[in-house]
Write an enzyme that holds these catalytic residues in place. Structure first.
Site, PDB file in Angstrom:
ATOM      1  CE  LYS A  76       0.801   1.289   4.478  1.00 19.57           C
ATOM      2  NZ  LYS A  76       1.620   2.415   4.857  1.00 19.57           N
ATOM      3  CB  VAL A  99      11.709  -6.159   5.050  1.00 21.63           C
ATOM      4  CG1 VAL A  99      11.613  -6.396   6.554  1.00 21.63           C
ATOM      5  CG2 VAL A  99      11.435  -7.454   4.287  1.00 21.63           C
ATOM      6  N   GLY A 141       9.496  -1.002   5.172  1.00 20.02           N
ATOM      7  CA  GLY A 141       9.630   0.055   4.175  1.00 20.02           C
ATOM      8  C   GLY A 141       8.509   1.075   4.176  1.00 20.02           C
ATOM      9  CB  ALA A 158       1.274  -2.203   4.751  1.00 19.91           C
ATOM     10  N   GLY A 196       4.658  -6.475   6.067  1.00 21.41           N
ATOM     11  CA  GLY A 196       4.335  -7.465   7.104  1.00 21.41           C
ATOM     12  C   GLY A 196       2.828  -7.628   7.242  1.00 21.41           C
ATOM     13  CB  ALA A 212       1.027  -7.322   2.476  1.00 15.85           C
ATOM     14  CG  ASP A 224      -1.068  -0.154   7.970  1.00 17.83           C
ATOM     15  OD1 ASP A 224      -1.928   0.632   8.397  1.00 17.83           O
ATOM     16  OD2 ASP A 224       0.106   0.168   7.721  1.00 17.83           O
TER      17      ASP A 224
END
Ligand code: C5P
Length: 315
Positions: free
Chosen positions: A11, A108, A110, A113, A115, A117, A149
């Site tokens: 995202k 990662v 970043g 999102a 993790g 996802a 998220d």
């Protein structure tokens, strides 16, 4: 099913308005999300996998991670995909097991999102693998417990998130947007960026306003006007992210100089997002950023795209 593969998007935040810190440590937000075509894939297979077995109650899971910065993803029970498997498995009412394989393309730590996802993908994959057919509302509730998220990674498209970002309303507007993402060296901890945002606000004595959706941004989305959207992108976490990762100011300036319609730090960073006018413009902009040497790498993507989706299953 013996194996299910789910594809899940990254995202970008079109608006991230951060309100005051709440008593539970979170911040009330207005978070306008867009899902973009940079995907992780999570495969859930029954039986033991290559990773060490992890257990929670009657659920046994293992996880292996491949791809972009895979070595920075935890392989223990703190892995969000493993936590998602535990949460879904606890509703099975019988012993269940799963081997998770995560193929990462989303950076990662970043600000995209990644993790979250993977957690959303694992939720969908395990639900299908174990034939539970949990109601959508229940999956959304589990998702919200896993992280702010995660519900959006299930939903996809373009949506406004309120609360800590987990209460979502989809936005119908049409249009396709072309993005360039400048990936940075290293990651930023989301919690640290929020803490830095609080510290900056205290230092300047500027009280945090109650977060409101930007009428200009919503109108731009409604009209599918990329130029107007580019000019209305905002992120309240940006000053904190830039302070914690100084080279980002150069990256953002370079993108603007090379004609991006809008430039901002994605979420808590350190990835920078640039809106382009077309797919060709995005490719040119990515090349210019690569040549300027202002980031580790660039990727182009389009949005909006759907949330976590099953792309393969073996009976
Ligand atoms: O919900 P999630 O685990 O993704 O959040 C990671 C961290 O980001 C939280 O521990 C918190 O420090 C910060 N956060 C926040 N306000 C939000 C969402 C996240 O302060 N609305």
């Amino acid at each position: 099913m013996t194996s299910v593969t789910v594809r899940v998007p990254a995202k970008v935040n079109l608006q991230l308005a951060v309100g005051p810190r709440r008593d539970d440590g979170y911040h009330d937000l207005v978070n306008v999300f867009q899902a973009v075509s940079l995907f992780d894939e999570v495969t859930a297979t029954t039986g033991p996998g290559a990773g060490g077995p992890l257990t929670s109650g009657d659920v046994t899971a293992s996880v292996v991670v491949e791809g972009e910065a895979a070595d920075q993803v935890p392989l223990d029970a703190t892995n969000l995909a493993v936590r998602a498997a535990f949460a879904v498995g606890a509703r099975a009412g019988r012993p269940v097991d799963v081997a998770l394989r995560i193929r990462k393309a989303i950076p990662v730590a970043g600000g995209m999102a990644g993790g979250s996802a993977d957690a959303a993908a694992a939720l969908v994959a395990c639900d299908e693998l174990w034939g539970l057919a949990l109601p959508r509302d229940e999956l959304m509730d589990i998702a919200a417990d896993l992280g702010s998220d995660v519900p959006f990674a299930l939903l996809g498209g373009t949506a406004v998130g309120t609360g800590r970002g987990e209460r979502l309303t989809s936005l119908a507007g049409g249009g396709e947007y072309h993005w360039v993402f400048a990936l940075a060296d290293g990651g930023l901890s989301t919690a640290k960026v929020y803490a830095e945002c609080d510290r900056l606000r205290e230092a300047t004595g500027e009280p945090a306003a109650w977060p409101e959706a930007s009428a200009r941004l919503l109108a731009a989305l409604e009209a599918a006007d990329a130029k107007e959207l580019g000019e209305s992108l905002t992120n309240d976490l940006q000053p904190a992210a830039v302070l914690l990762h100084r080279p980002l100011s150069r990256t953002l300036a370079a993108g603007r100089e090379y004609g991006a319609l809008g430039a901002l730090v994605s979420g808590s960073g350190p990835t920078c997002a640039f809106l382009a006018g077309s797919a060709d413009h995005a490719r040119e902009l990515a090349l210019a950023l690569d040549v300027a040497g202002v980031c580790r790498a660039t990727v182009t993507a389009r949005g909006p795209v759907p949330g976590a989706t099953v792309i393969g299953a073996t009976a």
